[in-house]
Design an enzyme around this catalytic site. Structure first.
Site, PDB file in Angstrom:
ATOM      1  CB  CYS A 238      93.917  26.037  43.997  1.00  0.00           C
ATOM      2  SG  CYS A 238      92.981  27.420  43.389  1.00  0.00           S
ATOM      3  CG  ASP A 239      97.180  24.195  42.640  1.00  0.00           C
ATOM      4  OD1 ASP A 239      96.278  23.441  43.032  1.00  0.00           O
ATOM      5  OD2 ASP A 239      97.218  24.686  41.501  1.00  0.00           O
TER       6      ASP A 239
ATOM      7  CB  CYS B  88      95.007  28.953  41.764  1.00  0.00           C
ATOM      8  SG  CYS B  88      94.010  29.131  43.241  1.00  0.00           S
TER       9      CYS B  88
END
Ligand code: NAP
Length: 313
Positions: free
Chosen positions: A139-140, A136
């Site tokens: 997200c990261d 992701c």
């Protein structure tokens, strides 16, 4: 069985398909209940910017689009519950769905459980997930500021998310197992012109190496057989998705790959049970097509309820 546990329309999943189904069912005054599962907003909420959802000429943030879907469905009376379904019993109506919070009994069920990322299944992948291995970018991506990042895959996700990570990373190297890409022409052009992006083709990742954090990848050229080591701080894997349909095995018809079989009315093989979005779509997998399938499923569920309620007894 309490009233809020016996529902006319129970929707499993809160991505574009589930929340669009909720909007349509709510506007038909069927007071739908949506069980969110693990991912409110679905996979779309993990995408930084969605540029091909109609009505947003400048693009729209994935999480923002999910919130808008939810707000619109709730405005007409849909209830969104942070609850996870584990088991279903479609042998008789009302259909029983067992979730974290207990059992629901539903006159109709719309399955919009989406899909999850496929793993590479190479040594080190599981151990280093969250320590450099990610699925992701939204997200990261931020964790890889000025770092060396690898993307695995050759489809739209790999290119789109790779381009997104260029905001943070010092370099983004896309590694693909063939020398042709599936990704759309515009994305390919943008990526190939980006000064931070590099490409390694005809190559697979055979191992992910690291201890506390990811250090390198072992690569193999599939044409020459040559093996090499590529130093990197992170690897983002975008090699497709598998439908989240395990819990329906044995009850609903599905393809060999696990996609639920539906007809053009989103009907499964069980009357009153519908499927929409990526759980039932091996072909298009777009936010707009998933939303359309969700709307169609809810319209059909409303028709079915009308027909079955008018039958005496
Ligand atoms: P995808 O189109 O299925 O592409 C998966 C890629 O991963 C392919 O290039 C495939 O290689 C590669 N791959 C598969 N298994 C692999 C393995 N074991 N090892 C190494 N490589 C492997 O998946 P996606 O990119 O996630 O896209 C899914 C769907 O969503 C598509 O329909 C796509 O159009 C859509 N999508 C659209 C957008 C957009 O329109 N903006 C954005 C994201 C996704 P091969 O090519 O050799 O098979």
């Amino acid at each position: 069985m309490t009233d809020n546990r016996h529902v006319k329309v129970l929707i499993l999943g809160a991505g574009p398909a589930g929340l669009s189904a909720a909007l349509y069912a709510a506007r038909a005054e069927l007071e739908p209940v949506v069980l969110t599962g693990m991912q409110l907003g679905g996979q779309a909420a993990l995408t930084h910017t969605i540029e091909n959802y109609p009505g947003f000429p400048e693009g729209v943030g994935g999480p923002q689009l999910g919130e808008l879907f939810q707000k619109q469905a709730e405005r007409f009376g849909a209830k969104v519950e942070f609850d996870m379904a584990h088991e279903v019993d479609f042998s008789q109506r009302p259909y029983k769905v067992t979730a974290d919070s207990g059992d629901y009994f539903a006159e109709t069920v719309i399955i919009a459980t989406g899909a999850s990322p496929v793993h590479l299944n190479v040594p080190g992948e599981v151990e280093l997930t969250g320590r450099g291995v990610s699925y992701c970018a939204t997200c990261d991506g931020w964790f890889f500021k000025d770092k060396k990042v690898v993307i695995v895959g050759g489809g739209d996700s790999a290119f789109e998310e790779g381009l997104f990570i260029t905001r943070y990373a010092s370099s983004v190297t896309l590694i693909h197992r063939r020398n042709e890409f599936r990704a759309g022409a515009i994305l390919q052009k943008r990526a190939k012109e980006h000064p931070k992006m590099n490409f390694i083709t005809d190559t697979v990742v055979t191992e992910i190496i690291g201890g506390e954090k990811l250090e390198a990848l072992k690569l193999k050229n599939v044409v020459t057989g040559e093996e090499s080591t590529f130093e990197a701080d992170g690897v983002f894997i975008f090699i497709g998705h598998t439908p989240n349909t395990q819990m329906f095995k044995g009850q609903l018809e599905m393809s060999d790959l696990g996609y639920l079989k539906v007809n053009d009315k989103m009907e499964t093989n069980i009357p009153g049970v519908y499927a929409a979005g990526e759980a039932a779509d091996a072909t298009f997998k777009q936010v707009v097509t998933s939303a359309g399938m969700g709307a169609a499923a809810a319209i059909q569920a409303a028709r079915y309820l009308e027909e079955t309620e008018s039958v005496p007894g």
